[in-house]
Design a protein around this motif. Structure first.
Motif, PDB file in Angstrom:
ATOM      1  N   GLY A  56       0.769  -1.235   0.000  1.00 31.70           N
ATOM      2  CA  GLY A  56       0.000   0.000   0.000  1.00 31.70           C
ATOM      3  C   GLY A  56       0.799   1.284   0.000  1.00 31.70           C
ATOM      4  N   ASP A  57       0.074   2.390  -0.211  1.00 32.57           N
ATOM      5  CA  ASP A  57       0.583   3.757  -0.342  1.00 32.57           C
ATOM      6  C   ASP A  57       1.482   3.912  -1.566  1.00 32.57           C
ATOM      7  N   GLY A  58       0.813   3.879  -2.712  1.00 33.29           N
ATOM      8  CA  GLY A  58       1.471   4.046  -3.994  1.00 33.29           C
ATOM      9  C   GLY A  58       0.887   3.104  -5.032  1.00 33.29           C
ATOM     10  N   ASN A  59      -0.390   2.805  -4.908  1.00 30.32           N
ATOM     11  CA  ASN A  59      -1.003   1.854  -5.836  1.00 30.32           C
ATOM     12  C   ASN A  59      -0.935   2.309  -7.284  1.00 30.32           C
ATOM     13  N   GLU A  60      -0.941   3.611  -7.538  1.00 32.33           N
ATOM     14  CA  GLU A  60      -0.778   4.074  -8.928  1.00 32.33           C
ATOM     15  C   GLU A  60       0.577   3.650  -9.468  1.00 32.33           C
ATOM     16  N   ASP A  61       1.625   3.758  -8.647  1.00 29.57           N
ATOM     17  CA  ASP A  61       2.964   3.313  -9.057  1.00 29.57           C
ATOM     18  C   ASP A  61       2.949   1.817  -9.362  1.00 29.57           C
ATOM     19  N   MET A  62       2.323   1.041  -8.468  1.00 32.36           N
ATOM     20  CA  MET A  62       2.294  -0.409  -8.641  1.00 32.36           C
ATOM     21  C   MET A  62       1.471  -0.806  -9.856  1.00 32.36           C
ATOM     22  N   ASP A  63       0.367  -0.109 -10.116  1.00 31.11           N
ATOM     23  CA  ASP A  63      -0.435  -0.401 -11.301  1.00 31.11           C
ATOM     24  C   ASP A  63       0.355  -0.138 -12.572  1.00 31.11           C
ATOM     25  N   THR A  64       1.141   0.931 -12.585  1.00 30.52           N
ATOM     26  CA  THR A  64       1.994   1.241 -13.735  1.00 30.52           C
ATOM     27  C   THR A  64       3.053   0.165 -13.926  1.00 30.52           C
ATOM     28  N   LEU A  65       3.676  -0.248 -12.819  1.00 34.51           N
ATOM     29  CA  LEU A  65       4.725  -1.266 -12.900  1.00 34.51           C
ATOM     30  C   LEU A  65       4.154  -2.615 -13.342  1.00 34.51           C
ATOM     31  N   ALA A  66       2.964  -2.951 -12.882  1.00 33.84           N
ATOM     32  CA  ALA A  66       2.368  -4.251 -13.204  1.00 33.84           C
ATOM     33  C   ALA A  66       2.248  -4.478 -14.708  1.00 33.84           C
ATOM     34  N   VAL A  67       2.028  -3.416 -15.454  1.00 36.73           N
ATOM     35  CA  VAL A  67       1.910  -3.529 -16.909  1.00 36.73           C
ATOM     36  C   VAL A  67       3.230  -3.996 -17.527  1.00 36.73           C
ATOM     37  N   THR A  68       4.357  -3.631 -16.913  1.00 29.42           N
ATOM     38  CA  THR A  68       5.670  -3.961 -17.467  1.00 29.42           C
ATOM     39  C   THR A  68       6.185  -5.322 -17.020  1.00 29.42           C
ATOM     40  N   ILE A  69       5.495  -5.960 -16.058  1.00 22.35           N
ATOM     41  CA  ILE A  69       5.947  -7.268 -15.561  1.00 22.35           C
ATOM     42  C   ILE A  69       4.782  -8.265 -15.577  1.00 22.35           C
ATOM     43  N   PRO A  70       4.235  -8.539 -16.759  1.00 24.56           N
ATOM     44  CA  PRO A  70       3.047  -9.394 -16.833  1.00 24.56           C
ATOM     45  C   PRO A  70       3.306 -10.839 -16.398  1.00 24.56           C
TER      46      PRO A  70
END
Length: 186
Positions: A56-70
């Motif tokens: 938690g505290d940065g879910n936008e960052d994690m959502d962005t990163l998730a796209v690059t590590i499918p």
């Protein structure tokens, strides 16, 4: 590098740790607070990890990163600063037959102590408790349960790994440096 390294004994421990057979490696990150660079650096530095847990505290960052590590499984929970997130405040998952409780920690008052969150995790029959919020890295073992707060990848540059091995569970706190937020030295 491993936090708290102090000499040749620690070098041996790190080398021994790196040679262990690992069934599953989990990267544990929390509190990126818009420091996408440090989050990405930590996760990509652990290429053998199959799972990324974000506390938690940065879910936008994690959502962005998730796209690059499918190819990685992502488990992410909402923190107190994730105002627009639709994620849950906690998750319970089972990996390699280990029950894992993931939460940010603010709903359990972790800035005032860990007893409430530890008691809740024991009630859930948890093998591994992962949480954030305090920005202070912490790892411990309590009555059959491994506990980790990876600190803040955004402010302190710390994160953790949890290895599930044939011999049991290993936790390790690490840091990534330099971060754009590191103090500048002359």
């Amino acid at each position: 590098d491993v936090l708290g390294s102090r000499g040749l004994g620690d070098v041996y421990k790190r080398q021994h740790y790196m040679l262990m057979e690992v069934n599953m490696r989990i990267v544990v990150v929390s509190d990126s607070h818009k420091d996408f660079y440090s989050l990405q650096k930590a996760v990509l530095s652990q290429s053998s990890a199959e799972v990324v847990v974000f506390c938690g505290d940065g879910n936008e960052d994690m959502d962005t990163l998730a796209v690059t590590i499918p190819d990685k499984m992502i488990i992410s929970v909402r923190g107190n600063c994730d105002w627009c997130s639709e994620k849950r405040y906690s998750e319970e998952i089972t990996l390699e037959n280990k029950h894992i409780f993931v939460t940010h920690g603010h709903l359990f008052g972790v800035k005032s102590g860990y007893s409430q969150i530890i008691n809740q995790a024991h009630l859930l029959d948890t093998d591994i408790l992962l949480f954030g919020h305090t920005h202070v890295p912490y790892t411990a073992y309590d009555d059959g349960m491994y506990i980790m707060n990876p600190g803040s990848i955004g402010y302190t540059g710390t994160y953790g790994i949890v290895d599930i091995t044939p011999s049991g569970i290993m936790t390790c706190l690490l840091y990534t440096s330099p971060s754009p937020r590191d103090p500048k030295t002359s």
